[in-house]
Design a protein around this motif. Sequence first.
Motif, PDB file in Angstrom:
ATOM      1  N   GLU B  60       0.818  -1.217   0.000  1.00  0.00           N
ATOM      2  CA  GLU B  60       0.000   0.000   0.000  1.00  0.00           C
ATOM      3  C   GLU B  60       0.853   1.270   0.000  1.00  0.00           C
ATOM      4  OE1 GLU B  60      -3.674  -1.597   2.750  1.00  0.00           O
ATOM      5  OE2 GLU B  60      -1.682  -1.382   3.603  1.00  0.00           O
ATOM      6  N   VAL B  61       2.177   1.101  -0.017  1.00  0.00           N
ATOM      7  CA  VAL B  61       3.056   2.275   0.005  1.00  0.00           C
ATOM      8  C   VAL B  61       2.749   3.158  -1.210  1.00  0.00           C
ATOM      9  CG1 VAL B  61       5.448   3.058  -0.244  1.00  0.00           C
ATOM     10  CG2 VAL B  61       4.905   1.186   1.329  1.00  0.00           C
ATOM     11  N   GLY B  62       2.457   4.418  -0.951  1.00  0.00           N
ATOM     12  CA  GLY B  62       2.156   5.362  -2.025  1.00  0.00           C
ATOM     13  C   GLY B  62       0.756   5.211  -2.602  1.00  0.00           C
ATOM     14  N   ALA B  63      -0.031   4.267  -2.084  1.00  0.00           N
ATOM     15  CA  ALA B  63      -1.329   3.964  -2.696  1.00  0.00           C
ATOM     16  C   ALA B  63      -2.506   4.607  -1.958  1.00  0.00           C
ATOM     17  CB  ALA B  63      -1.529   2.448  -2.760  1.00  0.00           C
ATOM     18  N   LEU B  64      -2.251   5.150  -0.752  1.00  0.00           N
ATOM     19  CA  LEU B  64      -3.355   5.741   0.007  1.00  0.00           C
ATOM     20  C   LEU B  64      -3.588   7.184  -0.439  1.00  0.00           C
ATOM     21  CD1 LEU B  64      -2.840   3.201   1.777  1.00  0.00           C
ATOM     22  CD2 LEU B  64      -3.465   4.588   3.736  1.00  0.00           C
ATOM     23  N   SER B  65      -4.861   7.559  -0.578  1.00  0.00           N
ATOM     24  CA  SER B  65      -5.202   8.918  -0.996  1.00  0.00           C
ATOM     25  C   SER B  65      -5.011   9.872   0.182  1.00  0.00           C
ATOM     26  CB  SER B  65      -6.661   8.953  -1.455  1.00  0.00           C
ATOM     27  OG  SER B  65      -7.505   8.755  -0.333  1.00  0.00           O
ATOM     28  N   PRO B  66      -4.878  11.186  -0.103  1.00  0.00           N
ATOM     29  CA  PRO B  66      -4.759  12.163   0.994  1.00  0.00           C
ATOM     30  C   PRO B  66      -5.934  12.061   1.968  1.00  0.00           C
ATOM     31  CG  PRO B  66      -4.293  13.201  -1.122  1.00  0.00           C
ATOM     32  CD  PRO B  66      -4.762  11.808  -1.421  1.00  0.00           C
ATOM     33  N   GLU B  67      -7.138  11.761   1.439  1.00  0.00           N
ATOM     34  CA  GLU B  67      -8.311  11.638   2.310  1.00  0.00           C
ATOM     35  C   GLU B  67      -8.164  10.446   3.259  1.00  0.00           C
ATOM     36  OE1 GLU B  67      -8.544  11.890  -1.079  1.00  0.00           O
ATOM     37  OE2 GLU B  67      -9.032  14.036  -1.041  1.00  0.00           O
ATOM     38  N   GLN B  68      -7.679   9.322   2.701  1.00  0.00           N
ATOM     39  CA  GLN B  68      -7.498   8.129   3.540  1.00  0.00           C
ATOM     40  C   GLN B  68      -6.473   8.395   4.636  1.00  0.00           C
ATOM     41  OE1 GLN B  68      -6.671   5.571   0.146  1.00  0.00           O
ATOM     42  NE2 GLN B  68      -8.310   4.181   0.770  1.00  0.00           N
ATOM     43  N   LYS B  69      -5.383   9.087   4.265  1.00  0.00           N
ATOM     44  CA  LYS B  69      -4.358   9.375   5.262  1.00  0.00           C
ATOM     45  C   LYS B  69      -4.909  10.325   6.324  1.00  0.00           C
ATOM     46  CE  LYS B  69      -0.490   8.765   2.116  1.00  0.00           C
ATOM     47  NZ  LYS B  69       0.578   9.433   1.381  1.00  0.00           N
ATOM     48  N   ALA B  70      -5.710  11.301   5.889  1.00  0.00           N
ATOM     49  CA  ALA B  70      -6.296  12.248   6.847  1.00  0.00           C
ATOM     50  C   ALA B  70      -7.211  11.501   7.809  1.00  0.00           C
ATOM     51  CB  ALA B  70      -7.065  13.333   6.097  1.00  0.00           C
ATOM     52  N   HIS B  71      -7.992  10.559   7.290  1.00  0.00           N
ATOM     53  CA  HIS B  71      -8.869   9.756   8.146  1.00  0.00           C
ATOM     54  C   HIS B  71      -8.044   9.016   9.196  1.00  0.00           C
ATOM     55  CE1 HIS B  71     -11.952   6.966   9.475  1.00  0.00           C
ATOM     56  NE2 HIS B  71     -11.126   5.969   9.202  1.00  0.00           N
ATOM     57  N   LEU B  72      -6.937   8.414   8.756  1.00  0.00           N
ATOM     58  CA  LEU B  72      -6.112   7.639   9.690  1.00  0.00           C
ATOM     59  C   LEU B  72      -5.476   8.545  10.746  1.00  0.00           C
ATOM     60  CD1 LEU B  72      -4.397   5.059   7.315  1.00  0.00           C
ATOM     61  CD2 LEU B  72      -6.330   4.691   8.840  1.00  0.00           C
ATOM     62  N   ARG B  73      -5.158   9.776  10.365  1.00  0.00           N
ATOM     63  CA  ARG B  73      -4.523  10.681  11.340  1.00  0.00           C
ATOM     64  C   ARG B  73      -5.526  11.196  12.360  1.00  0.00           C
ATOM     65  NH1 ARG B  73      -1.126  12.476   6.678  1.00  0.00           N
ATOM     66  NH2 ARG B  73       0.864  11.422   7.024  1.00  0.00           N
ATOM     67  N   ALA B  74      -6.826  11.033  12.107  1.00  0.00           N
ATOM     68  CA  ALA B  74      -7.882  11.340  13.072  1.00  0.00           C
ATOM     69  C   ALA B  74      -7.688  12.702  13.755  1.00  0.00           C
ATOM     70  CB  ALA B  74      -7.989  10.222  14.115  1.00  0.00           C
TER      71      ALA B  74
END
Lengths: 127, 280
Positions: B60-74
């Motif tokens: 998944e390296v490089g495959a997550l969208s900015p939205e997905q990363k933002a969700h994970l950062r909560a």
Amino acid sequence: MNVHEKKYTEEHEWIELSEDGKTGTIGVSVYAAKSLGDVVFVELPALDAEVTAGDSMGAVESVKSASDILTPVSGKIIEANNVLEEKPGTINKSPEGEGWIARIQVKDGGELENLMSMDEYAKFTAE
Amino acid sequence: MRLRHLHLPGLTTYLRASAIQDHLVRLHLDHKASHLTAPAPSPVLLTFQTPPTYTCGRREVGALSPEQKAHLRADGKAEFHEALRGGQTTFHGPGQVTAYLILSLREHKLNARTHVRLLEDSVIGTCAGYWLEAHTTENPGVWIGSSPDERKLASVGVHLRRHVASHGVGLNVTVKLWWFDRIVACGLPEKKATSIEKEHQGMEPDNGASGKVLGPPTMPEKRWPVLQFYDIPRAMRQVADNLANQVALRLSGVDGGVENVTEKSIWPGELQSRLIEKMT
């Protein structure tokens, strides 16, 4: 018959030179494919990447572990086996055939002299 | 040879733990490259807890969208990092013993598969010490309960470079499980995560003559020392120590058990200050 013998590394990669000796096909050995188990993902090298012998050029991932693939020789990546993106299991079925990983423009054919022949590799893996 | 166990108390950031791991991997790779006659570096188990951190696996390296990363950062409550290990997105945080096992596969007669099995068996052995029958299934990780109600107690993910293994397991002890509800852990949407603490609910603590014990109320003869969940640092240390013992038991070539080591002894001061510079 190919004039160039297939060579193996201690890290279980193989390389076979084309007849003109300018390009090499790289993959992982049958032994490596067996010890990895079912391959679920292959990280292919980027085209035109300049690599030095021993560099990590991609990875083969089985269910829980990701193993780096190291290039046996230096050179430039000229082709990657895109079939593996859709069908990573090809590595299990035919690691030293259809499951090849990349083709490389070989910089210095002399680097192959440090690698093991098929016989030497068979002895190495029997240890 | 002994298994060196470095337990980091309190919370250690993912980046700091990764830097220590990278250093230990580097020692193995340097040893291989130089063909020294000196003995190979000892295997090390690094155990720690991180602040809330989500990591994705290699595919998944490089495959997550900015939205997905933002969700994970909560909203800044959790960190997100990409890892080169096998496996998919997972969570590490307070109440989880994250354990990295850094060793040379060849030195211990292991391959990619038997190494993962060793990690899984060590977790299962550790759980048995807490009255839990854990097992593996066709899915990655270590589980409790039978189909269709299996619950995931530990995740497994390994990275191999030149047969030097790193990364390892995340064993949930008291971790807040809602962190796992926010993701499709390990690509299995229908499965739930669990922890040792959660699995102990319904078991009855007892202050008997033998001290604090815990076990199923119906089987008083089979009770077990209780994990002191109200003393988290001690409980985490206890689980980490047990895991280290279980790994040492199974490692070929390790005959002297576990040697507890300090951070300084395997991680030179000069490197520490360089790391701190890098992080600040």
